[in-house]
Scaffold this active site. Structure first.
Site, short mmCIF file in Angstrom:
data_model
loop_
_atom_site.label_atom_id
_atom_site.label_comp_id
_atom_site.label_asym_id
_atom_site.label_seq_id
_atom_site.Cartn_x
_atom_site.Cartn_y
_atom_site.Cartn_z
N ASP A 177 0.73 -1.20 -0.02
CA ASP A 177 -0.04 0.01 -0.08
C ASP A 177 0.99 1.20 -0.04
O ASP A 177 1.91 1.31 0.62
CB ASP A 177 -0.67 -0.02 1.23
CG ASP A 177 -2.03 1.00 0.97
OD1 ASP A 177 -2.22 1.36 -0.02
OD2 ASP A 177 -2.63 0.99 2.13
N ASN A 183 1.58 3.43 -2.94
CA ASN A 183 1.97 3.94 -4.08
C ASN A 183 1.42 5.42 -4.50
O ASN A 183 2.31 6.10 -4.89
CB ASN A 183 1.50 2.86 -5.53
CG ASN A 183 2.26 1.31 -5.20
OD1 ASN A 183 3.14 1.35 -4.39
ND2 ASN A 183 1.66 0.77 -5.79
N ARG A 232 0.22 7.69 -2.66
CA ARG A 232 0.53 8.69 -1.80
C ARG A 232 2.09 9.06 -2.13
O ARG A 232 2.46 10.07 -2.08
CB ARG A 232 0.39 8.46 -0.41
CG ARG A 232 -1.25 8.70 0.45
CD ARG A 232 -1.29 7.91 1.34
NE ARG A 232 -1.64 6.62 1.37
CZ ARG A 232 -1.38 5.65 2.22
NH1 ARG A 232 -1.19 5.97 3.43
NH2 ARG A 232 -1.82 4.60 2.07
N SER A 255 -6.89 -5.72 -6.01
CA SER A 255 -8.24 -6.24 -5.29
C SER A 255 -9.63 -6.40 -6.22
O SER A 255 -9.68 -5.34 -6.91
CB SER A 255 -8.29 -5.72 -3.95
OG SER A 255 -9.01 -4.53 -3.93
N ASN A 289 -10.80 -2.75 -6.24
CA ASN A 289 -9.84 -1.68 -6.76
C ASN A 289 -10.41 -1.43 -8.16
O ASN A 289 -10.17 -0.43 -9.04
CB ASN A 289 -8.55 -2.19 -7.27
CG ASN A 289 -7.50 -2.25 -5.96
OD1 ASN A 289 -6.48 -3.02 -5.80
ND2 ASN A 289 -7.88 -1.20 -5.00
N TRP A 290 -11.49 -2.23 -8.65
CA TRP A 290 -12.00 -1.68 -10.17
C TRP A 290 -13.07 -0.21 -9.94
O TRP A 290 -13.35 0.26 -10.88
CB TRP A 290 -13.40 -2.66 -10.41
CG TRP A 290 -12.70 -4.11 -10.83
CD1 TRP A 290 -12.92 -5.13 -9.99
CD2 TRP A 290 -11.96 -4.35 -12.04
NE1 TRP A 290 -12.16 -6.22 -10.55
CE2 TRP A 290 -11.56 -5.95 -11.71
CE3 TRP A 290 -11.64 -3.75 -12.86
CZ2 TRP A 290 -10.97 -6.64 -12.78
CZ3 TRP A 290 -11.08 -4.47 -14.09
CH2 TRP A 290 -10.73 -5.93 -13.98
N ARG A 323 -11.64 2.39 -8.88
CA ARG A 323 -10.88 3.53 -9.21
C ARG A 323 -11.09 3.92 -10.53
O ARG A 323 -11.79 3.29 -11.24
CB ARG A 323 -9.53 3.13 -9.03
CG ARG A 323 -9.05 2.48 -7.73
CD ARG A 323 -7.46 2.33 -7.49
NE ARG A 323 -7.31 2.00 -5.99
CZ ARG A 323 -6.32 2.18 -5.34
NH1 ARG A 323 -5.10 2.53 -5.98
NH2 ARG A 323 -6.20 1.94 -4.06
N SER A 344 -8.04 -5.43 4.72
CA SER A 344 -8.60 -5.30 3.21
C SER A 344 -8.76 -6.67 2.33
O SER A 344 -8.45 -6.69 1.37
CB SER A 344 -7.88 -4.27 2.39
OG SER A 344 -7.72 -3.17 3.27
N GLU A 364 0.97 -13.92 11.89
CA GLU A 364 1.56 -12.49 12.62
C GLU A 364 1.16 -11.59 11.57
O GLU A 364 1.54 -11.67 10.43
CB GLU A 364 2.71 -12.67 12.88
CG GLU A 364 3.14 -14.00 13.80
CD GLU A 364 2.53 -13.64 15.24
OE1 GLU A 364 2.57 -12.69 15.85
OE2 GLU A 364 2.06 -14.62 15.96
C1 FPP Z 1 -1.74 0.30 -3.38
O1 FPP Z 1 -1.52 1.52 -3.36
C2 FPP Z 1 -1.32 -0.55 -4.43
C3 FPP Z 1 -2.15 -1.08 -5.39
C4 FPP Z 1 -3.66 -0.91 -5.60
C5 FPP Z 1 -1.48 -1.63 -6.79
C6 FPP Z 1 -0.36 -2.57 -6.43
C7 FPP Z 1 0.55 -2.81 -7.50
C8 FPP Z 1 1.88 -2.37 -7.63
C9 FPP Z 1 2.83 -2.75 -6.36
C10 FPP Z 1 2.39 -2.43 -8.68
C11 FPP Z 1 2.48 -3.52 -9.64
C12 FPP Z 1 2.77 -4.78 -9.15
C13 FPP Z 1 3.09 -5.89 -9.91
C14 FPP Z 1 2.99 -7.43 -9.42
C15 FPP Z 1 3.65 -5.91 -11.11
P1 FPP Z 1 -2.53 2.69 -3.35
O2 FPP Z 1 -2.71 2.96 -4.99
O3 FPP Z 1 -3.88 2.30 -2.91
O4 FPP Z 1 -1.94 3.96 -2.78
P2 FPP Z 1 -2.51 4.98 -1.85
O5 FPP Z 1 -3.27 4.38 -0.61
O6 FPP Z 1 -1.40 5.79 -1.36
O7 FPP Z 1 -3.44 5.94 -2.69
#
Ligand code: FPP
Length: 240
Positions: free
Chosen positions: A18, A20, A22, A63, A66-67, A69, A194, A205
């Site tokens: 989690d 990315n 931010r 997830s 996540n659709w 978004r 989540s 753990e």
């Molecule tokens: C959550 O951060 C992250 C995701 C929903 C996507 C995860 C994907 C990756 C790490 C990259 C690609 C993975 C592979 C396997 C190639 P967020 O977007 O919810 O961040 P936020 O809470 O800061 O908005």
């Protein structure tokens, strides 16, 4: 199995990656920039597993929620998954990584599903590290899909209702060939699970770290994995 003794490190680590978005926003960049940086971390964390004795790594990439978004973020993520598979296949084979995907593939683009199938096939013989990538995955959805399959087997007379128990049900889950996770890590300071590996994490753990996923270094991973050995897991039993 009950134990009070300090034990070896976790064999199976699961990660909710989690933060990315931010991370990117803090740099004044679009969210997808953060996801690309996140994918780079995935590559490095997979490499960090072997020396730590982590035989199974399961990561939450997308997830069932996540659709919701924006369309551009969803399609950017889907294209990132395709790119990741195309770019990393050779390296994953060479490093002995066995890749599996969990989640419902029905809603995914057939081109992505084809790449996922091919990657699973071409890495199937590997056993250095087992990487499981959760795409369109939700714990409740997985249990519902498993129950549907199980109910069909009961209806077809392949399984008796009396045989439905804690041993048979997991055989219908997406994770049927995997051991349960020992340690679940979530980055970015949120203390929630989540909908990730709900059934499988019953005795895991949890470690919630404040670092945003693209900044989660090999050193921090090593520290979190190392601290696991100091915990006392009792699996519900009373110490002797
Ligand atoms: C959550 O951060 C992250 C995701 C929903 C996507 C995860 C994907 C990756 C790490 C990259 C690609 C993975 C592979 C396997 C190639 P967020 O977007 O919810 O961040 P936020 O809470 O800061 O908005």
């Amino acid at each position: 199995m009950a134990t009070e003794e300090p034990h070896a490190g976790p064999r199976h680590v699961a990660i909710i990656m989690d933060g990315n978005g931010r991370w990117a926003q803090a740099k004044g960049r679009p969210r997808l920039f953060g996801h690309h940086a996140g994918a780079k971390r995935v590559k490095e964390i997979v490499r960090a597993c072997k020396p730590l004795g982590v035989k199974y790594l399961t990561i939450f990439a997308f997830s069932t929620e996540n659709w919701k978004r924006t369309q551009s973020e969803v399609s950017g993520l889907m294209s990132l998954f395709r790119q990741y598979i195309r770019r990393e296949t050779r390296g994953l084979i060479d490093e002995g990584v066995c890749v599996r995907f969990i989640g419902d593939r029905v809603r995914l683009d057939p081109k992505l599903v084809k790449l996922m199938d091919e990657l699973e096939e071409s890495t199937a013989g590997n056993d250095v590290v087992n990487l499981t990538i959760a795409i369109n995955y939700g714990g409740r959805d997985e249990v519902a899909r498993a129950t549907r399959r199980l109910a069909k087997d009961v209806a077809d007379g392949k399984l008796s209702p009396d045989e439905v128990n804690e041993e048979t049900l997991p055989k219908y889950l997406d994770t049927r060939v995997l051991p349960d996770p020992d340690l679940v890590i979530r980055t970015s300071g949120e203390a929630r699970i989540s909908n990730f590996l709900l059934w499988q994490s019953a005795y895991a753990e949890y470690e919630f770290v404040n670092t945003l996923w693209p900044d989660f270094s090999d050193e921090e991973f090593q520290k979190v994995v190392g601290s696991f050995g100091k915990r006392k897991r009792r699996f519900g039993a009373v110490p002797a």
